[in-house]
Design a protein around this motif. Structure first.
Motif, mmCIF file in Angstrom:
data_model
loop_
_atom_site.group_PDB
_atom_site.id
_atom_site.type_symbol
_atom_site.label_atom_id
_atom_site.label_comp_id
_atom_site.label_asym_id
_atom_site.label_seq_id
_atom_site.Cartn_x
_atom_site.Cartn_y
_atom_site.Cartn_z
ATOM 1 N N LEU A 70 12.780 -20.456 -14.952
ATOM 2 C CA LEU A 70 12.489 -21.602 -14.101
ATOM 3 C C LEU A 70 11.877 -21.178 -12.776
ATOM 4 O O LEU A 70 10.922 -21.803 -12.287
ATOM 5 N N TRP A 71 12.401 -20.121 -12.185
ATOM 6 C CA TRP A 71 11.886 -19.646 -10.899
ATOM 7 C C TRP A 71 10.442 -19.203 -11.039
ATOM 8 O O TRP A 71 9.589 -19.538 -10.205
ATOM 9 N N GLN A 83 8.102 -22.195 -11.408
ATOM 10 C CA GLN A 83 7.914 -22.891 -10.132
ATOM 11 C C GLN A 83 6.885 -22.179 -9.265
ATOM 12 O O GLN A 83 6.022 -22.812 -8.642
ATOM 13 N N GLN A 84 6.963 -20.848 -9.234
ATOM 14 C CA GLN A 84 5.999 -20.077 -8.439
ATOM 15 C C GLN A 84 4.613 -20.092 -9.089
ATOM 16 O O GLN A 84 3.598 -20.092 -8.392
ATOM 17 N N LEU A 135 3.335 -22.593 -10.742
ATOM 18 C CA LEU A 135 2.766 -23.883 -10.372
ATOM 19 C C LEU A 135 2.238 -23.843 -8.935
ATOM 20 O O LEU A 135 1.109 -24.289 -8.665
ATOM 21 N N ARG A 136 3.015 -23.298 -8.043
ATOM 22 C CA ARG A 136 2.608 -23.256 -6.625
ATOM 23 C C ARG A 136 1.353 -22.415 -6.434
ATOM 24 O O ARG A 136 0.392 -22.839 -5.777
ATOM 25 N N ASP A 159 4.324 -31.856 -18.371
ATOM 26 C CA ASP A 159 4.403 -30.491 -17.850
ATOM 27 C C ASP A 159 3.381 -30.382 -16.727
ATOM 28 O O ASP A 159 2.171 -30.367 -16.979
#
Length: 213
Positions: free
Chosen positions: A34-35, A38-39, A41-42, A151
């Protein structure tokens, strides 16, 4: 030893592979996956990289993306690798490298190999014996591309949209690809990725090899 020069063509899909050091695990539990996502995506949004498909395996990552410059991809992958390594080292109380050097990549001729590359990426958990059906694996884009689940990471390529008049037709046509034999595409994609090369028609590969990354 000199670095192998990367092939790149603005806007052309790029298959990116990042492996754990010595093929050791780099994801240990759901929080890690998950981490990283998230990164991803950023940084993909910050660098203007459109992600078409992905899979996070226990010890490596596959991404299929399009970008306007190789520097955008390099910045994204460098930031991801560094930040995730710091996160894992802190969380696991470990030291030393997490990744096996720089990421590998190959240019993918969209009309010939794009959908084959997406299938190759999303079938990784099945080939590894982790699941029997790609939709049973949580950490990939299959459930978005084939089943229509939301997504935020995935930005479908125009070729995906050409597969049907509506979302239902596209999902059905895409899922049907996973019943085809992938052996020829699999070998070509593996070879090209290892050598930072290109996969596509002979003419396409010859033309691209004359370019400077």
């Amino acid at each position: 030893m000199a670095r192998v020069q990367r092939l790149f063509l603005p806007g052309m899909p790029l298959h990116v592979v990042q492996r754990g050091a010595d093929r050791q695990a780099c994801f240990f539990d759901s929080a890690d996956f998950l981490w990283y996502l998230q990164q991803l995506l950023r940084h993909s949004r910050a660098q203007g990289c459109a992600l078409h498909a992905y899979v996070l395996m226990t010890n490596h990552v596959h991404l299929l993306l399009s970008a306007e410059s190789i520097s955008s991809v390099s910045r994204m992958m460098k930031a991801l690798a560094q930040e995730y390594a710091h996160y894992v080292n802190w969380r696991r109380h470990r030291t030393g490298p997490l990744w096996d050097g720089r990421y590998k990549s190959c240019v993918v001729q969209d009309v010939t190999y794009l959908l084959a590359c997406q299938r190759y990426i999303e079938l990784n958990p099945v080939r590894a014996g982790m699941v029997r059906y790609p939709g049973h694996y949580r950490w990939s884009s299959y459930r978005c591309n084939a089943e229509g689940r939301e997504d935020a990471l995935v930005q479908p390529h125009p070729l995906y949209f050409s597969m049907g008049k509506n979302q239902g037709e596209r999902r059905h046509a895409y899922a049907a690809l996973f019943h085809a034999d992938e052996e020829v595409a699999l070998q070509a994609l593996r070879a090209a990725s290892l050598g930072n090369g290109a996969v596509g028609s002979d003419e396409f590969v010859r033309e691209l090899q004359t370019r400077k990354a």
